[in-house]
Design an enzyme around this catalytic site. Structure first.
Site, PDB file in Angstrom:
ATOM      1  CE1 TYR A 229      31.256   9.838   0.352  1.00 12.05           C
ATOM      2  CE2 TYR A 229      32.426  11.189   1.963  1.00 12.05           C
ATOM      3  CZ  TYR A 229      31.442  11.040   1.009  1.00 12.05           C
ATOM      4  OH  TYR A 229      30.635  12.113   0.702  1.00 12.05           O
TER       5      TYR A 229
ATOM      6  CD  GLU B 149      29.647  11.171  -2.461  1.00 11.03           C
ATOM      7  OE1 GLU B 149      29.091  11.628  -1.461  1.00 11.03           O
ATOM      8  OE2 GLU B 149      29.082  10.415  -3.279  1.00 11.03           O
TER       9      GLU B 149
END
Ligand code: GDP
Ligand code: MN
Length: 378
Positions: free
Chosen positions: A101, A189
């Site tokens: 992530y 993101e």
């Protein structure tokens, strides 16, 4: 404003972040053709503006163009969390060895952007944040100095990224920061950023949220807005310069001022009701604007009552009242309306509305209680 995955990844790619080859398709035939161009093994990805598409069945791997076509047919018929799928992204399938992530957002508590990373990337990052927050590494970014190379390296170390990937990881982190900063984003993101079977880094998913208040500086990004997936009422509201957000409750709210609008929603909830929308008509709203706002609220079939909470300052009570009356001439409705009007020309406003069969209230608490009661059919 949220960008679709394919839009976010195109933007990332401009900043040097490696993304899979692929294109977006609106029909299954197109999806098949793209799959043929990409050599067969592809992933078909629903383009809707919500997370968790994978778990909802909106991300599927296809081994051949024919399978791509049939999966695209299925996915293009889906609704994901209430949003219809109108487009799919057809990407070359990645062989995934590890999911990481990587994201940047604003941390209001430290008044800085913050970059976050985790070796436990993939579909369950919210769960990771809840259960084992220590697995998420955070580094504040100095807004003027930007992301420093040593910070990217620190993150790479902290998430146990093998040394051979540090250099490219640094480029990706820097690219993400540049994309975030250059487009006035509030979120950028990559989840997951993967280590592939070929031992390269690849941004398999992408998400960007842009600051609506800065969109005027980015005409090329505003054009990416997908009118298809926004509620019609929100599009209409933008036309009149109203800040409007549709919600799921049944009490329509018309308020001047964002703070007062939020307070009104809180008080409705306090007395057991559910607001149907957030709506700020702004300072000095004209009768025309008020009338548009009322039409927008009443276009929602869930609305059982409307609460007007107007504090007259620049906004004049009589002007608001005239707007309401004008709207009620066009729209026949038996939705009960509760009004609390104070401040500039409030008395005149109330006089104008006396004929309109409105329920009046002196205080906000009283108005909210009355609105909740009539919404429940009292
Ligand atoms: P999200 O569920 O909306 O976050 O959509 P993602 O694009 O992140 O996809 C969800 C999951 O599907 C990823 O975490 C991967 O595990 C898997 N996935 C997505 N693309 C590929 C791909 O090209 N190959 C493989 N093997 N898995 C993929
Ligand atoms: Mn994802």
């Amino acid at each position: 404003m949220k960008l679709h995955e394919y839009q976010s990844k195109q933007l990332f790619s401009k900043y040097g972040i490696p993304i899979p080859r692929g294109r977006v398709a609106a029909t299954a035939q197109e999806a098949k053709q793209i799959a043929e161009e990409l050599g067969g093994r592809v992933v078909i990805k629903s383009q809707v503006l919500v997370g968790g598409r994978g778990k909802a069945g909106g991300i599927r791997l296809a081994k051949s163009p024919a399978e791509a076509e049939s999966l695209a047919t299925q996915i293009l018929r889906m609704d994901i969390k209430g949003l219809p799928v109108r487009k799919v992204l057809v990407d070359e399938a990645a062989n995934i060895n590890k999911e990481i992530y990587l994201g940047i957002t604003n941390d209001r508590s430290i008044r800085r952007p913050i970059i976050m990373a985790s070796s436990a990337g993939g579909v369950d990052i919210e769960e990771v944040a809840r259960v084992s927050p220590e697995k998420i590494i955070r580094e504040p970014i100095h807004p003027l100095l930007g992301l420093r190379d040593y910070q990217a390296r620190d993150i790479a170390v902290a998430i146990d990224l093998p040394r051979e990937h540090w250099k490219v990881f640094g480029q990706i982190a820097r690219g993400l920061w540049q994309a975030y900063q250059a487009s006035d984003a509030t979120l950028a993101e990559i989840n997951p950023l993967v280590i592939t079977g070929e031992n390269t880094l690849l941004a398999v998913d992408g998400k960007m949220v842009l600051d609506d208040n800065a969109l005027f500086r980015h005409p090329e990004l505003s054009e990416m807005r997908d009118l298809d997936v926004e509620a019609d009422s929100e599009i209409e509201a933008r036309k009149y310069g109203l800040s409007f957000i549709k919600l799921d409750g049944n009490i329509g709210c018309m308020v001047n001022g964002a703070g007062l609008a939020m307070t009104s929603m809180d008080i409705i909830k306090l007395f057991g009701g559910e607001p149907a929308n957030f709506l700020d008509i702004g300072g000095g709203a004209s009768a025309e604007k008020v009338s548009a706002a009322l039409r927008i609220i009443l276009s929602d079939p869930n609305v059982r009552a409307i609460l007007f909470n107007v504090f007259g300052g620049i906004t004049r009570g009589d002007e608001v009242a005239r707007g309401i009356l004008a709207a009620l001439q066009d729209i026949r409705t038996d939705v009960p309306m509760v009004i609390r009007l104070v401040g500039t020309n409030a008395e005149e406003g109330r006089r104008i509305l006396a004929d309109a069969n409105m329920i009046t209230a002196e205080t906000l608490a009283e108005a909210a209680q009355k609105a909740v009661a009539v919404a429940k059919g009292a």
